[in-house]
Design a protein around this motif. Structure first.
Motif, PDB file in Angstrom:
ATOM      1  N   HIS A  88      22.022 -36.247   4.139  1.00 11.29           N
ATOM      2  CA  HIS A  88      21.283 -36.491   2.899  1.00 11.29           C
ATOM      3  C   HIS A  88      21.672 -37.823   2.255  1.00 11.29           C
ATOM      4  CE1 HIS A  88      19.787 -32.454   3.289  1.00 11.29           C
ATOM      5  NE2 HIS A  88      21.014 -31.940   3.231  1.00 11.29           N
ATOM      6  N   THR A  89      22.758 -38.408   2.717  1.00 11.57           N
ATOM      7  CA  THR A  89      23.157 -39.728   2.235  1.00 11.57           C
ATOM      8  C   THR A  89      22.451 -40.782   3.078  1.00 11.57           C
ATOM      9  OG1 THR A  89      25.346 -38.953   1.529  1.00 11.57           O
ATOM     10  CG2 THR A  89      25.081 -41.326   1.903  1.00 11.57           C
ATOM     11  N   VAL A  90      21.620 -41.584   2.458  1.00  9.06           N
ATOM     12  CA  VAL A  90      20.873 -42.608   3.185  1.00  9.06           C
ATOM     13  C   VAL A  90      21.791 -43.791   3.451  1.00  9.06           C
ATOM     14  CG1 VAL A  90      18.883 -44.156   3.157  1.00  9.06           C
ATOM     15  CG2 VAL A  90      18.711 -41.876   2.129  1.00  9.06           C
ATOM     16  N   GLY A  91      22.039 -44.048   4.716  1.00  8.96           N
ATOM     17  CA  GLY A  91      22.946 -45.122   5.085  1.00  8.96           C
ATOM     18  C   GLY A  91      22.254 -46.464   5.161  1.00  8.96           C
ATOM     19  N   ASP A  92      22.959 -47.498   4.749  1.00  7.11           N
ATOM     20  CA  ASP A  92      22.482 -48.869   4.873  1.00  7.11           C
ATOM     21  C   ASP A  92      23.660 -49.730   5.298  1.00  7.11           C
ATOM     22  OD1 ASP A  92      24.013 -49.023   2.569  1.00  7.11           O
ATOM     23  OD2 ASP A  92      22.333 -49.375   1.232  1.00  7.11           O
ATOM     24  N   GLN A  93      23.498 -51.043   5.322  1.00  7.78           N
ATOM     25  CA  GLN A  93      24.574 -51.898   5.784  1.00  7.78           C
ATOM     26  C   GLN A  93      25.804 -51.796   4.890  1.00  7.78           C
ATOM     27  OE1 GLN A  93      24.489 -53.552   8.810  1.00  7.78           O
ATOM     28  NE2 GLN A  93      26.678 -53.628   8.356  1.00  7.78           N
ATOM     29  N   ALA A  94      25.594 -51.661   3.591  1.00 11.45           N
ATOM     30  CA  ALA A  94      26.738 -51.520   2.678  1.00 11.45           C
ATOM     31  C   ALA A  94      27.514 -50.240   2.975  1.00 11.45           C
ATOM     32  CB  ALA A  94      26.253 -51.528   1.225  1.00 11.45           C
ATOM     33  N   PHE A  95      26.788 -49.186   3.317  1.00 10.05           N
ATOM     34  CA  PHE A  95      27.429 -47.910   3.653  1.00 10.05           C
ATOM     35  C   PHE A  95      28.281 -48.061   4.914  1.00 10.05           C
ATOM     36  CE2 PHE A  95      27.363 -43.723   5.732  1.00 10.05           C
ATOM     37  CZ  PHE A  95      27.792 -42.900   4.699  1.00 10.05           C
ATOM     38  N   VAL A  96      27.744 -48.740   5.918  1.00 10.75           N
ATOM     39  CA  VAL A  96      28.500 -48.982   7.154  1.00 10.75           C
ATOM     40  C   VAL A  96      29.711 -49.864   6.874  1.00 10.75           C
ATOM     41  CG1 VAL A  96      28.434 -50.005   9.461  1.00 10.75           C
ATOM     42  CG2 VAL A  96      26.472 -48.691   8.615  1.00 10.75           C
ATOM     43  N   PRO A 115      23.031 -53.196  26.771  1.00 15.82           N
ATOM     44  CA  PRO A 115      23.895 -52.016  26.590  1.00 15.82           C
ATOM     45  C   PRO A 115      23.785 -51.434  25.187  1.00 15.82           C
ATOM     46  CG  PRO A 115      25.201 -54.034  26.619  1.00 15.82           C
ATOM     47  CD  PRO A 115      23.818 -54.429  27.009  1.00 15.82           C
ATOM     48  N   THR A 116      23.755 -50.116  25.096  1.00 20.02           N
ATOM     49  CA  THR A 116      23.674 -49.442  23.798  1.00 20.02           C
ATOM     50  C   THR A 116      24.773 -48.391  23.619  1.00 20.02           C
ATOM     51  OG1 THR A 116      22.104 -47.824  24.689  1.00 20.02           O
ATOM     52  CG2 THR A 116      21.170 -49.786  23.630  1.00 20.02           C
ATOM     53  N   PHE A 117      25.832 -48.485  24.441  1.00 20.41           N
ATOM     54  CA  PHE A 117      26.936 -47.533  24.259  1.00 20.41           C
ATOM     55  C   PHE A 117      27.808 -47.928  23.079  1.00 20.41           C
ATOM     56  CE2 PHE A 117      28.211 -50.588  27.537  1.00 20.41           C
ATOM     57  CZ  PHE A 117      29.446 -51.036  27.096  1.00 20.41           C
ATOM     58  N   ASN A 118      27.747 -49.176  22.660  1.00 19.60           N
ATOM     59  CA  ASN A 118      28.397 -49.657  21.443  1.00 19.60           C
ATOM     60  C   ASN A 118      27.339 -50.281  20.539  1.00 19.60           C
ATOM     61  OD1 ASN A 118      31.529 -50.950  22.866  1.00 19.60           O
ATOM     62  ND2 ASN A 118      30.954 -48.884  22.282  1.00 19.60           N
ATOM     63  N   ALA A 119      27.606 -50.262  19.234  1.00 20.07           N
ATOM     64  CA  ALA A 119      26.749 -50.928  18.258  1.00 20.07           C
ATOM     65  C   ALA A 119      27.643 -51.739  17.329  1.00 20.07           C
ATOM     66  CB  ALA A 119      25.938 -49.918  17.460  1.00 20.07           C
ATOM     67  N   ARG A 120      27.324 -52.996  17.142  1.00 23.05           N
ATOM     68  CA  ARG A 120      28.105 -53.840  16.238  1.00 23.05           C
ATOM     69  C   ARG A 120      27.903 -53.374  14.803  1.00 23.05           C
ATOM     70  NH1 ARG A 120      30.101 -58.679  18.318  1.00 23.05           N
ATOM     71  NH2 ARG A 120      30.195 -59.527  16.204  1.00 23.05           N
ATOM     72  N   SER A 121      28.991 -53.018  14.134  1.00 21.69           N
ATOM     73  CA  SER A 121      28.890 -52.494  12.776  1.00 21.69           C
ATOM     74  C   SER A 121      28.300 -53.517  11.810  1.00 21.69           C
ATOM     75  CB  SER A 121      30.271 -52.056  12.287  1.00 21.69           C
ATOM     76  OG  SER A 121      31.185 -53.151  12.272  1.00 21.69           O
ATOM     77  N   GLU A 122      28.523 -54.797  12.070  1.00 20.24           N
ATOM     78  CA  GLU A 122      28.076 -55.840  11.152  1.00 20.24           C
ATOM     79  C   GLU A 122      26.558 -55.949  11.061  1.00 20.24           C
ATOM     80  OE1 GLU A 122      31.954 -57.248  13.119  1.00 20.24           O
ATOM     81  OE2 GLU A 122      30.115 -56.199  13.704  1.00 20.24           O
ATOM     82  N   SER A 123      25.847 -55.470  12.073  1.00 19.11           N
ATOM     83  CA  SER A 123      24.396 -55.640  12.095  1.00 19.11           C
ATOM     84  C   SER A 123      23.629 -54.367  12.439  1.00 19.11           C
ATOM     85  CB  SER A 123      24.019 -56.736  13.100  1.00 19.11           C
ATOM     86  OG  SER A 123      24.494 -56.412  14.407  1.00 19.11           O
ATOM     87  N   ALA A 124      24.320 -53.235  12.567  1.00 24.87           N
ATOM     88  CA  ALA A 124      23.674 -52.000  13.022  1.00 24.87           C
ATOM     89  C   ALA A 124      22.503 -51.593  12.132  1.00 24.87           C
ATOM     90  CB  ALA A 124      24.699 -50.876  13.098  1.00 24.87           C
ATOM     91  N   ALA A 125      22.641 -51.768  10.827  1.00 26.76           N
ATOM     92  CA  ALA A 125      21.591 -51.327   9.906  1.00 26.76           C
ATOM     93  C   ALA A 125      20.344 -52.190   9.980  1.00 26.76           C
ATOM     94  CB  ALA A 125      22.120 -51.314   8.473  1.00 26.76           C
ATOM     95  N   GLU A 126      20.448 -53.348  10.620  1.00 24.70           N
ATOM     96  CA  GLU A 126      19.310 -54.258  10.710  1.00 24.70           C
ATOM     97  C   GLU A 126      18.614 -54.203  12.058  1.00 24.70           C
ATOM     98  OE1 GLU A 126      21.111 -57.995  10.010  1.00 24.70           O
ATOM     99  OE2 GLU A 126      21.818 -57.482   7.993  1.00 24.70           O
ATOM    100  N   LYS A 127      19.289 -53.695  13.077  1.00 21.27           N
ATOM    101  CA  LYS A 127      18.737 -53.680  14.425  1.00 21.27           C
ATOM    102  C   LYS A 127      17.768 -52.501  14.593  1.00 21.27           C
ATOM    103  CE  LYS A 127      21.207 -57.159  15.920  1.00 21.27           C
ATOM    104  NZ  LYS A 127      20.574 -58.443  16.305  1.00 21.27           N
ATOM    105  N   PRO A 128      16.561 -52.752  15.111  1.00 18.33           N
ATOM    106  CA  PRO A 128      15.599 -51.657  15.299  1.00 18.33           C
ATOM    107  C   PRO A 128      16.159 -50.494  16.110  1.00 18.33           C
ATOM    108  CG  PRO A 128      14.524 -53.775  15.612  1.00 18.33           C
ATOM    109  CD  PRO A 128      15.993 -54.064  15.489  1.00 18.33           C
ATOM    110  N   THR A 129      17.010 -50.789  17.099  1.00 14.16           N
ATOM    111  CA  THR A 129      17.562 -49.734  17.949  1.00 14.16           C
ATOM    112  C   THR A 129      18.412 -48.743  17.162  1.00 14.16           C
ATOM    113  OG1 THR A 129      17.555 -51.184  19.883  1.00 14.16           O
ATOM    114  CG2 THR A 129      19.036 -49.281  19.962  1.00 14.16           C
ATOM    115  N   PHE A 130      19.109 -49.228  16.140  1.00  7.52           N
ATOM    116  CA  PHE A 130      20.087 -48.397  15.435  1.00  7.52           C
ATOM    117  C   PHE A 130      19.735 -48.098  13.978  1.00  7.52           C
ATOM    118  CE2 PHE A 130      22.610 -51.073  18.507  1.00  7.52           C
ATOM    119  CZ  PHE A 130      22.790 -50.069  19.448  1.00  7.52           C
TER     120      PHE A 130
END
Length: 241
Positions: A190-198, A76-91
């Motif tokens: 223009h703001t590049v998001g990463d895990q810290a941003f999330v 399922p991809t209707f939700n994304a876990r915020s704790e790992s979203a920046a690391e997952k290829p899908t997100f």
């Protein structure tokens, strides 16, 4: 998690609320029972024009990453876990620069005890719409011709975080609802998001989560305002189960 939600505002209402500059076509009508893979309204900012243009668009609720070879996913991809979203290829690419707001009047959650699942409706304390932190992606359907207008599919997901306070009594996950003062920064392409941003967005959402209220509703069947009527003897609450 957030697997069903409602949005009762019209496209024009949402455009005014989120100061949208461009309304897309075929925007979905209000619904009291939105399910994954259905079309939902999302707010995003496009960097293709300068300055960036804030848009209200219709998106498929279940994100399709740009590298996918087909629309269906094995998970399922209707939700994304915020704790790992920046690391997952899908997100990951979406976290970097394709972030959205997903307007919602409220959402449903089920409290499970054994085999029994009890539905609850969660909403803001003042009745105002919520803005869930979302991610979006454009996917080109390889099965369609270059000149087919349906070849590009816009899709989106809703970020979730661990539940705290009274909401944790219903479920261990909640959608990330952003306070208004964070909307511009979250949308800025223009703001590049990463895990810290999330992580910072999730931290900012905690105050919003504290304002949420919930009450028990009848089984979620059909689609209409009766779905959010409290069961007899229940009323909006946030401190007890």
């Amino acid at each position: 998690m957030c697997g069903r939600y409602i949005i009762t505002d019209t496209a024009s209402d949402l455009a005014a609320m989120f100061e949208v500059e461009h309304e897309g076509s075929n925007l979905p009508e209000p619904s009291w029972n939105i399910k994954p893979t259905e079309q939902i309204p999302i707010v995003l900012e496009s960097a293709k024009q300068e300055p960036a243009v804030r848009r209200l668009e219709s998106a498929r609720w279940s994100l399709i990453p740009s590298f996918a070879t087909e629309m269906a996913s094995s998970f399922p991809t209707f939700n994304a876990r915020s704790e790992s979203a920046a690391e997952k290829p899908t997100f990951k690419k979406s976290v970097a620069s394709r972030r959205a707001l997903v307007p919602a009047t409220g959402y449903y959650e089920w409290h499970t005890v054994g085999a029994k699942k009890t539905p609850y409706f969660v909403h803001s304390d003042d009745g105002m719409p919520l803005a869930f932190a979302g991610l979006y992606s454009w996917w080109r359907n390889p099965a369609l011709a270059e000149d087919d207008p349906a070849r590009w599919v816009l899709s989106a997901t809703i970020l979730t975080a661990d539940a705290q306070g009274p909401l944790a009594a219903i479920h261990d996950r909640i959608p990330v609802a952003l306070p208004e003062e964070t909307w511009d920064q979250w949308l800025d392409p223009h703001t590049v998001g990463d895990q810290a941003f999330v992580d910072a967005a999730v931290a900012a959402s905690r105050s919003q989560a504290e304002t949420l209220r919930f009450y028990e509703v009848a089984p979620i069947v059909g689609n209409g305002p009766e779905l959010i009527e409290p069961v007899a003897g229940d009323s909006a609450r946030s401190d007890t189960m």
